[in-house]
Scaffold this motif. Structure first.
Motif, PDB file in Angstrom:
ATOM      1  N   PRO A  42       7.584  13.386   0.111  1.00 16.83           N
ATOM      2  CA  PRO A  42       7.518  12.217   0.859  1.00 16.83           C
ATOM      3  C   PRO A  42       6.132  11.263   0.667  1.00 16.83           C
ATOM      4  O   PRO A  42       5.103  11.749   0.543  1.00 16.83           O
ATOM      5  CB  PRO A  42       7.460  12.779   2.389  1.00 16.83           C
ATOM      6  CG  PRO A  42       6.766  13.974   2.497  1.00 16.83           C
ATOM      7  CD  PRO A  42       7.198  14.752   1.120  1.00 16.83           C
ATOM      8  N   PHE A  43       6.384  10.050   0.797  1.00 20.70           N
ATOM      9  CA  PHE A  43       5.327   9.145   0.898  1.00 20.70           C
ATOM     10  C   PHE A  43       5.433   7.831   1.750  1.00 20.70           C
ATOM     11  O   PHE A  43       6.556   7.877   2.351  1.00 20.70           O
ATOM     12  CB  PHE A  43       4.951   8.509  -0.581  1.00 20.70           C
ATOM     13  CG  PHE A  43       6.113   7.669  -0.847  1.00 20.70           C
ATOM     14  CD1 PHE A  43       5.864   6.339  -1.095  1.00 20.70           C
ATOM     15  CD2 PHE A  43       7.154   8.159  -1.714  1.00 20.70           C
ATOM     16  CE1 PHE A  43       6.683   5.265  -1.386  1.00 20.70           C
ATOM     17  CE2 PHE A  43       8.105   7.218  -2.275  1.00 20.70           C
ATOM     18  CZ  PHE A  43       8.026   5.727  -2.042  1.00 20.70           C
ATOM     19  N   LEU A  44       4.651   7.310   2.167  1.00 22.79           N
ATOM     20  CA  LEU A  44       4.718   6.146   3.063  1.00 22.79           C
ATOM     21  C   LEU A  44       4.584   4.929   2.163  1.00 22.79           C
ATOM     22  O   LEU A  44       3.398   4.749   1.621  1.00 22.79           O
ATOM     23  CB  LEU A  44       3.566   6.177   4.105  1.00 22.79           C
ATOM     24  CG  LEU A  44       3.654   4.929   5.139  1.00 22.79           C
ATOM     25  CD1 LEU A  44       5.150   4.827   5.909  1.00 22.79           C
ATOM     26  CD2 LEU A  44       2.451   5.070   6.004  1.00 22.79           C
ATOM     27  N   PHE A  45       5.483   3.945   2.509  1.00 23.47           N
ATOM     28  CA  PHE A  45       5.405   2.598   1.959  1.00 23.47           C
ATOM     29  C   PHE A  45       4.932   1.701   2.877  1.00 23.47           C
ATOM     30  O   PHE A  45       5.752   1.348   3.760  1.00 23.47           O
ATOM     31  CB  PHE A  45       6.725   2.190   1.247  1.00 23.47           C
ATOM     32  CG  PHE A  45       6.828   0.724   0.749  1.00 23.47           C
ATOM     33  CD1 PHE A  45       6.479   0.798  -0.481  1.00 23.47           C
ATOM     34  CD2 PHE A  45       7.391  -0.146   1.273  1.00 23.47           C
ATOM     35  CE1 PHE A  45       6.605  -0.662  -1.350  1.00 23.47           C
ATOM     36  CE2 PHE A  45       7.439  -1.622   0.561  1.00 23.47           C
ATOM     37  CZ  PHE A  45       6.945  -1.587  -0.912  1.00 23.47           C
ATOM     38  N   VAL A  49       5.550  -3.841   7.800  1.00 19.51           N
ATOM     39  CA  VAL A  49       6.588  -3.106   7.554  1.00 19.51           C
ATOM     40  C   VAL A  49       6.117  -1.659   7.021  1.00 19.51           C
ATOM     41  O   VAL A  49       5.591  -1.448   5.813  1.00 19.51           O
ATOM     42  CB  VAL A  49       7.789  -3.468   6.877  1.00 19.51           C
ATOM     43  CG1 VAL A  49       8.962  -2.535   6.720  1.00 19.51           C
ATOM     44  CG2 VAL A  49       8.174  -4.988   7.183  1.00 19.51           C
ATOM     45  N   PHE A  50       6.626  -0.566   7.684  1.00 22.08           N
ATOM     46  CA  PHE A  50       6.406   0.804   7.279  1.00 22.08           C
ATOM     47  C   PHE A  50       7.665   1.347   6.881  1.00 22.08           C
ATOM     48  O   PHE A  50       8.506   1.253   7.669  1.00 22.08           O
ATOM     49  CB  PHE A  50       5.632   1.666   8.113  1.00 22.08           C
ATOM     50  CG  PHE A  50       4.059   1.206   8.580  1.00 22.08           C
ATOM     51  CD1 PHE A  50       3.315   1.589   7.635  1.00 22.08           C
ATOM     52  CD2 PHE A  50       3.870   0.574   9.755  1.00 22.08           C
ATOM     53  CE1 PHE A  50       1.829   1.030   7.881  1.00 22.08           C
ATOM     54  CE2 PHE A  50       2.651   0.251   9.956  1.00 22.08           C
ATOM     55  CZ  PHE A  50       1.618   0.505   9.148  1.00 22.08           C
ATOM     56  N   VAL A 100       0.800  -1.094   0.118  1.00 22.19           N
ATOM     57  CA  VAL A 100       0.088   0.087   0.179  1.00 22.19           C
ATOM     58  C   VAL A 100       1.019   1.397  -0.043  1.00 22.19           C
ATOM     59  O   VAL A 100       1.860   1.310   0.780  1.00 22.19           O
ATOM     60  CB  VAL A 100      -0.907   0.072   1.174  1.00 22.19           C
ATOM     61  CG1 VAL A 100      -1.851   1.137   1.303  1.00 22.19           C
ATOM     62  CG2 VAL A 100      -1.574  -1.081   1.296  1.00 22.19           C
ATOM     63  N   LEU A 101       0.605   2.186  -0.906  1.00 22.35           N
ATOM     64  CA  LEU A 101       1.278   3.623  -0.878  1.00 22.35           C
ATOM     65  C   LEU A 101       0.401   4.645  -0.389  1.00 22.35           C
ATOM     66  O   LEU A 101      -0.946   4.677  -0.878  1.00 22.35           O
ATOM     67  CB  LEU A 101       2.040   3.650  -2.599  1.00 22.35           C
ATOM     68  CG  LEU A 101       2.867   2.645  -2.858  1.00 22.35           C
ATOM     69  CD1 LEU A 101       2.843   3.252  -4.348  1.00 22.35           C
ATOM     70  CD2 LEU A 101       3.829   2.296  -2.200  1.00 22.35           C
ATOM     71  N   TRP A 102       0.888   5.572   0.639  1.00 20.95           N
ATOM     72  CA  TRP A 102       0.276   6.423   0.954  1.00 20.95           C
ATOM     73  C   TRP A 102       1.076   7.880   0.794  1.00 20.95           C
ATOM     74  O   TRP A 102       2.112   7.898   0.712  1.00 20.95           O
ATOM     75  CB  TRP A 102       0.149   6.425   2.666  1.00 20.95           C
ATOM     76  CG  TRP A 102      -0.404   5.152   3.260  1.00 20.95           C
ATOM     77  CD1 TRP A 102       0.151   3.787   3.110  1.00 20.95           C
ATOM     78  CD2 TRP A 102      -1.689   4.934   3.720  1.00 20.95           C
ATOM     79  NE1 TRP A 102      -0.667   2.793   3.850  1.00 20.95           N
ATOM     80  CE2 TRP A 102      -1.821   3.513   3.969  1.00 20.95           C
ATOM     81  CE3 TRP A 102      -2.694   5.720   4.015  1.00 20.95           C
ATOM     82  CZ2 TRP A 102      -2.896   3.099   4.663  1.00 20.95           C
ATOM     83  CZ3 TRP A 102      -3.771   5.380   4.573  1.00 20.95           C
ATOM     84  CH2 TRP A 102      -4.087   3.872   4.893  1.00 20.95           C
ATOM     85  N   MET A 144      -2.660   0.404  -4.073  1.00 25.27           N
ATOM     86  CA  MET A 144      -2.728  -0.527  -3.088  1.00 25.27           C
ATOM     87  C   MET A 144      -2.766  -1.884  -4.369  1.00 25.27           C
ATOM     88  O   MET A 144      -3.508  -1.714  -5.213  1.00 25.27           O
ATOM     89  CB  MET A 144      -3.663  -0.748  -2.428  1.00 25.27           C
ATOM     90  CG  MET A 144      -5.256  -0.385  -2.708  1.00 25.27           C
ATOM     91  SD  MET A 144      -6.471  -0.216  -1.628  1.00 25.27           S
ATOM     92  CE  MET A 144      -6.178  -1.541  -0.301  1.00 25.27           C
ATOM     93  N   SER A 145      -2.158  -2.845  -3.820  1.00 23.52           N
ATOM     94  CA  SER A 145      -1.832  -4.024  -4.823  1.00 23.52           C
ATOM     95  C   SER A 145      -3.453  -4.889  -4.846  1.00 23.52           C
ATOM     96  O   SER A 145      -3.625  -5.663  -5.727  1.00 23.52           O
ATOM     97  CB  SER A 145      -0.843  -5.099  -4.250  1.00 23.52           C
ATOM     98  OG  SER A 145      -1.235  -5.460  -2.977  1.00 23.52           O
TER      99      SER A 145
END
Length: 448
Positions: free
Chosen positions: A175-178, A164-165, A104-106, A115-116
């Protein structure tokens, strides 16, 4: 006889310290192995989990910065279909490799960029504390399966998966959150790899410790058992010697003092009512006086034999001289040779006195001797004394007399218990030689 005397006389063996120690060592060994196995399992689990988290964090960071980061552009943030298809194609290929199950990408405001699986793209949610930490620090934050509550109403719950983040920066500089979920099968594999090594090391350490400790403990326990058996034998011999001494005392009293007292009583009966002026009465009176004197001498001799005061107050030399003086009254020519350089501990002095007393008693009863030599000198070996009783009797000792005589046998066994020896044989010039080698002991063996 008391219960203790009966057990000692019967030679009752004490409970085996060796057996108890062997059982305890076995239980300690089993306990150590159980504890070591449990500890190895726990440690291997912790190592496997730590390695799995480290591996998952490293892999997620690599995908976030090396794969997803260059593809997170302004088009992805705006929801451009071509940009989303491109990033989806690349990330699905990574998922197909099997090391990642869901991504998921935020963006920084909690909006889902991609999101997958699922169709929540474009929706916004509150990020968890761990997600915010990873986003702001641009580091990886990993969790074991079930170790933390899934954020925002279980939207992305993945049972039995590592979560995992990773905070990263996209191609547009924002910036983005993986967020990635990975299978936890690596934990079991790592534990299976580490556990045998830990068990081998732990069991080897326990085995080495037991190999060093158990023989020492068993050897010490064996020595304790030997000492207990020696004490039991010594106690049994002491009781047997005490009983033998009572029989000898009864016999001496019967053959000596009681006979003299009977003679005195009979003589006094004959004198009763008679005048002492005639020769017959005077002869009876003389016999009565002689019997009384012999009875007194016998009683004094018994007292000296049983409780020699000189042995306690003035030492072995005075006790031996007094013992010889008592036996000289029985027409024995006794010579005492005592080395001046002999300093005898109390325990050795008692044993030496018993040897001399037993030797003189046998000379009087069996040897028909006229002269006796008592010799006490320093031993040829350090911390020993040697004692000899030599007589010129016409009756040599019989073969095996030391073993057959109750008193001498008990005395020989007592001396052997302290590491000495007692022998009985023919003297060089005829007669009998009783010889003892007695180590220095400071315990107090019985005089019986």
């Amino acid at each position: 006889m008391t219960g203790l005397d009966r057990r000692a006389a019967a030679g009752a063996a004490p409970s085996s310290t060796f057996r108890r120690v062997a059982v305890r060592c076995a239980l300690i060994g089993v306990g150590c192995l159980v504890v070591m196995s449990v500890a190895a399992w726990v440690v291997s689990q912790q190592i496997a989990e730590r390695e799995a988290l480290r591996d998952a964090s490293s892999r997620a960071r690599g995908i976030a910065w090396g794969v997803a980061g260059p593809l997170v552009t302004g088009g992805v943030r705006r929801g451009d279909p071509q940009s989303l298809d491109r990033i989806g194609e690349v990330l699905h290929a990574r998922i197909a490799e099997g090391r990642v199950s869901h991504i998921v990408l935020w963006d920084g405001d909690g909006r889902i960029l991609w999101m997958s699986r699922g169709d929540l793209a474009g929706q916004s949610y509150d990020l968890s504390q761990d997600a915010m930490t990873a986003l702001t620090t641009q580091r990886a934050v990993a969790h074991l399966p079930g170790s933390t509550a899934p954020h925002d109403a279980d939207l992305f719950a993945e049972p039995d998966q590592l979560e995992v983040f990773v905070g990263a920066v996209g191609a547009d500089g924002e910036p983005f959150l993986f967020e990635a979920y990975m299978p936890a099968d690596r934990i079991a594999a790592d534990r299976a790899s580490v556990l045998p090594k830990l068990l081998a090391m732990g069991i080897g350490s326990v085995a080495l410790l037991l190999a060093l400790f158990v023989p020492l403990a068993l050897r010490l326990a064996g020595r304790v058992d030997d000492a207990q058996r020696r004490r039991t034998r010594a106690l049994g011999r002491s009781v047997e010697s005490w009983r033998h001494q009572r029989l000898l005392l009864a016999q001496d009293l019967h053959d000596g003092v009681i006979q003299d007292m009977a003679a005195i009583s009979m003589g006094m009966s004959l004198l009763e009512g008679r005048s002492l002026d005639d020769d017959a009465s005077r002869e009876v009176l003389t016999r009565v006086v002689g019997s009384a004197r012999r009875g007194e001498a016998s009683l004094r001799s018994l007292v000296v034999d049983l409780a020699p005061r000189q042995l306690e107050t003035r030492g072995l030399a005075e006790a031996v001289v007094d013992l010889a003086r008592q036996h000289r009254a029985q027409d024995l020519d006794i010579t005492v040779s005592y080395s001046r350089d002999v300093r005898v501990p109390d325990g050795s002095g008692i044993l030496a006195f018993r040897v001399i007393r037993e030797g003189l008693r046998n000379v009087v009863k069996h040897a028909a001797a006229g002269a006796v030599l008592v010799d006490v000198r320093a031993g040829a070996q350090a911390d020993t004394i040697e004692v000899e009783v030599l007589d010129d009797g016409a009756v040599p000792p019989a073969e095996g007399a030391l073993a057959s005589g109750q008193g001498l046998r008990l005395l020989a066994e007592t001396i052997e218990d302290v590491g000495g020896s007692l022998t009985l044989g023919r003297a060089p010039g005829g007669g009998t030689r009783l010889a003892a080698v007695i180590p220095f002991v400071r315990t107090q063996p019985t005089l019986a």
